[in-house]
Design a protein around this motif. Structure first.
Motif, mmCIF file in Angstrom:
data_model
loop_
_atom_site.group_PDB
_atom_site.id
_atom_site.type_symbol
_atom_site.label_atom_id
_atom_site.label_comp_id
_atom_site.label_asym_id
_atom_site.label_seq_id
_atom_site.Cartn_x
_atom_site.Cartn_y
_atom_site.Cartn_z
ATOM 1 N N LEU A 88 -1.514 8.386 1.494
ATOM 2 C CA LEU A 88 -0.623 8.114 2.623
ATOM 3 C C LEU A 88 -1.344 7.278 3.676
ATOM 4 O O LEU A 88 -0.766 6.344 4.254
ATOM 5 C CB LEU A 88 -0.121 9.424 3.224
ATOM 6 C CG LEU A 88 0.862 9.303 4.400
ATOM 7 C CD1 LEU A 88 2.091 8.493 3.994
ATOM 8 C CD2 LEU A 88 1.275 10.687 4.899
ATOM 9 N N SER A 89 -2.611 7.587 3.922
ATOM 10 C CA SER A 89 -3.401 6.817 4.877
ATOM 11 C C SER A 89 -3.504 5.362 4.438
ATOM 12 O O SER A 89 -3.362 4.432 5.250
ATOM 13 C CB SER A 89 -4.796 7.429 5.013
ATOM 14 O OG SER A 89 -5.614 6.645 5.849
ATOM 15 N N TRP A 90 -3.730 5.134 3.156
ATOM 16 C CA TRP A 90 -3.807 3.771 2.619
ATOM 17 C C TRP A 90 -2.485 3.034 2.802
ATOM 18 O O TRP A 90 -2.459 1.874 3.206
ATOM 19 C CB TRP A 90 -4.198 3.840 1.145
ATOM 20 C CG TRP A 90 -4.164 2.522 0.452
ATOM 21 C CD1 TRP A 90 -5.029 1.469 0.619
ATOM 22 C CD2 TRP A 90 -3.201 2.105 -0.519
ATOM 23 N NE1 TRP A 90 -4.667 0.422 -0.198
ATOM 24 C CE2 TRP A 90 -3.553 0.785 -0.915
ATOM 25 C CE3 TRP A 90 -2.101 2.708 -1.112
ATOM 26 C CZ2 TRP A 90 -2.828 0.065 -1.863
ATOM 27 C CZ3 TRP A 90 -1.374 2.000 -2.061
ATOM 28 C CH2 TRP A 90 -1.738 0.704 -2.421
ATOM 29 N N LEU A 91 -1.384 3.715 2.544
ATOM 30 C CA LEU A 91 -0.067 3.099 2.700
ATOM 31 C C LEU A 91 0.204 2.740 4.164
ATOM 32 O O LEU A 91 0.721 1.659 4.466
ATOM 33 C CB LEU A 91 1.016 4.040 2.190
ATOM 34 C CG LEU A 91 1.094 4.230 0.673
ATOM 35 C CD1 LEU A 91 2.040 5.381 0.323
ATOM 36 C CD2 LEU A 91 1.547 2.953 -0.016
ATOM 37 N N THR A 92 -0.148 3.649 5.072
ATOM 38 C CA THR A 92 0.141 3.403 6.495
ATOM 39 C C THR A 92 -0.715 2.284 7.073
ATOM 40 O O THR A 92 -0.312 1.622 8.034
ATOM 41 C CB THR A 92 -0.066 4.685 7.332
ATOM 42 O OG1 THR A 92 -1.424 5.122 7.223
ATOM 43 C CG2 THR A 92 0.856 5.797 6.868
ATOM 44 N N LYS A 93 -1.885 2.063 6.498
ATOM 45 C CA LYS A 93 -2.752 0.987 6.991
ATOM 46 C C LYS A 93 -2.269 -0.379 6.533
ATOM 47 O O LYS A 93 -2.683 -1.407 7.077
ATOM 48 C CB LYS A 93 -4.193 1.215 6.522
ATOM 49 C CG LYS A 93 -4.891 2.357 7.252
ATOM 50 C CD LYS A 93 -6.264 2.629 6.674
ATOM 51 C CE LYS A 93 -6.929 3.808 7.390
ATOM 52 N NZ LYS A 93 -8.231 4.158 6.770
ATOM 53 N N ASN A 94 -1.404 -0.400 5.525
ATOM 54 C CA ASN A 94 -0.926 -1.664 4.978
ATOM 55 C C ASN A 94 0.465 -2.045 5.475
ATOM 56 O O ASN A 94 1.042 -3.026 5.015
ATOM 57 C CB ASN A 94 -0.940 -1.602 3.451
ATOM 58 C CG ASN A 94 -2.333 -1.727 2.874
ATOM 59 O OD1 ASN A 94 -2.863 -2.819 2.737
ATOM 60 N ND2 ASN A 94 -2.956 -0.600 2.571
ATOM 61 N N GLN A 95 1.020 -1.242 6.394
ATOM 62 C CA GLN A 95 2.305 -1.557 7.007
ATOM 63 C C GLN A 95 2.306 -1.084 8.443
ATOM 64 O O GLN A 95 1.528 -0.203 8.817
ATOM 65 C CB GLN A 95 3.447 -0.852 6.248
ATOM 66 C CG GLN A 95 4.092 -1.688 5.158
ATOM 67 C CD GLN A 95 5.270 -0.972 4.528
ATOM 68 O OE1 GLN A 95 5.099 -0.112 3.668
ATOM 69 N NE2 GLN A 95 6.463 -1.339 4.952
ATOM 70 N N SER A 96 3.212 -1.636 9.260
ATOM 71 C CA SER A 96 3.405 -1.121 10.614
ATOM 72 C C SER A 96 4.064 0.246 10.477
ATOM 73 O O SER A 96 5.209 0.342 10.030
ATOM 74 C CB SER A 96 4.289 -2.068 11.423
ATOM 75 O OG SER A 96 3.640 -3.297 11.623
#
Length: 466
Positions: A88-96
């Motif tokens: 989830l952290s990886w996903l959130t770092k790749n989008q606003s």
């Protein structure tokens, strides 16, 4: 876990997983090409290792014990194991990212934000803990700028997350299997807030008012000194009308088509986040009409034996209070979408986690005592070891001490429910199956086996909203 699996599959990853239950979420994953194993065995890991060219990445949640056969085999094969929060952290770092934290209201607030963005053609990615009616799923891989996700504080992994906008709905003592006291919980939430570029919090929660730095505030109680506020003028069972303010300035009237004052608070938090994300008030005001509660939030399931069956996820005293207040609106409000002649409110409660019950025993007794009749199922352990002296009999004893005339019944087994309900409840009772364990499976089963609902005596008594 299922929402993350769905999004990874939509984005081109080869995904497999295991679940011992079958439901519509599992069916959706299967339709999207995800291999689902129905048992958790070592052979599953061997199968995916033999199938792929690369070593598979193993993703687990906190609920997976070290003794799990799949996990043991993964460790034996020296596979990389990540926690769901790492992904989830990886996903959130790749989008606003718009991240929603707090003890209560995360799923509803996340659902409202997702719906407002989606209905404005912003096509957000969403990772939510309940079914979003707009998408009929708990996950959606959008092509738009924003990712909306719940930031779960239960195991402390929330400190890994960072977002463009962080929302904090409220803080109360919970997850006492991990947090020894509310101070440690607040410390974790503060770390999360410091990792977000912008933070907005609920001023109506006293515990949050200790958060001083770089916080924007919303309220449903006052607009004075608030960044965002909505003061209700009409509260009905099917909607709430309120005056919306920004920086103490009246902006316009909003109509929130949800039940209960707590949902107005959730909606204001969601609207505030959308405003911070750059959406106009007029757009938001218009799109509020599309709002629907996520699944298992005072969710009408049908009619069984001339009794109205609802399902709700509440498993904390404050959540029980909010659900009971909303149910009373359904019963008493002239403008309720629920047109049944219900007079009594019956709660069938499955307590969740021994540690939670032990820490909040008296609070549970007080909140459950607000019903007209209570049925107590055995405690759903959620993987915890039993605690000596903590059981449904203990809760019943405390309720009896505080509410002498309240009818209370102990269920030794969930299989008892159908027969005891026929005997101990009345025609036209509004019955809520409540809890975060397996209690919702019973309400589904009752309705599934109900005699042809379409032949119920008076069709005008059925709720008008689907």
């Amino acid at each position: 876990m299922s929402a993350i699996a769905l999004i990874l599959a939509k984005r081109g990853f080869s995904v497999s997983g295991s679940d011992t239950r079958k439901n519509h979420i599992i069916s959706e994953l299967t339709k999207n090409g995800i291999k689902i194993f129905t048992e958790q065995t070592e052979e599953n890991i061997i199968f995916i290792c033999n199938k792929g060219l690369n070593k598979p990445l193993i993703i687990i949640s906190t609920a997976i014990p070290k003794e799990n056969k799949e996990l043991q085999k993964a460790n034996e094969k020296e596979l990389k194991v990540l926690h769901r929060s790492d992904v989830l952290s990886w996903l959130t770092k790749n989008q606003s990212s718009i991240l929603i934290a707090g003890s209560h209201g995360k799923t509803t607030t996340s659902t409202i934000i997702t719906t407002l963005l989606a209905s404005n053609k912003a096509d957000p990615t969403a990772i939510v803990g309940g079914i979003i009616p707009y998408y009929k799923s708990n996950g959606h891989s959008g092509k738009g700028k924003f990712l909306v996700a719940e930031a779960d504080e239960s195991d402390g992994t929330i400190v890994k997350l960072s977002g463009e906008i962080g929302i904090i709905t409220n803080i109360e003592l919970d997850h006492t299997d991990y947090y020894p006291d509310i101070e440690s919980l607040m410390k974790t939430i503060k770390i999360f807030s410091q990792r977000c570029k912008k933070v907005i919090a609920n001023y109506d929660c006293q515990n949050l008012r200790t958060f001083k730095s770089n916080i924007l505030w919303w309220s449903t109680e006052t607009f004075k000194r608030m960044d965002f506020a909505a003061i209700p003028s009409i509260i009905n069972a099917d909607k709430i009308i309120a005056n919306f303010y920004e920086k103490e300035k009246f902006i316009g009237e909003i109509t929130v088509p949800l039940t209960g004052l707590h949902n107005l608070n959730n909606a204001v938090g969601a609207i505030s986040a959308c405003r911070l994300a750059g959406f106009s008030f007029n757009e938001i005001q218009h799109n509020l009409k599309y709002l629907k509660s996520p699944s298992r939030r005072l969710d009408f399931k049908g009619v069984w034996e001339k009794r109205y069956i609802f399902d709700d996820y509440a498993h904390h005293p404050s959540e029980i209070n909010a659900t009971i207040d909303a149910a009373r609106l359904l019963i008493n409000s002239e403008n309720s979408y629920f047109k049944g002649p219900a007079k009594r409110l019956v709660i069938i409660f499955e307590p969740h986690r021994y540690s939670r019950i032990k820490s909040l025993l008296e609070d549970f007794a007080i909140s459950l005592g607000k019903a007209d009749s209570v049925f107590l199922a055995p405690i759903y352990s959620a993987g915890e070891d039993a605690i000596n002296g903590i059981n449904n009999n203990k809760i019943v004893s405390l309720i009896n001490d505080k509410f002498e005339n309240l009818p209370i019944f102990i269920l030794n087994d969930l299989k008892q429910i159908e027969n005891i309900l026929k005997e101990k409840t009345l025609n036209n009772d509004l019955i809520i199956f409540m809890g975060a364990g397996n209690i919702n499976l019973i309400s589904k089963s009752l309705i599934k086996r109900a005699t042809n609902i379409n032949k119920f005596n008076d069709q005008s008594l059925l709720p008008k909203r689907t």
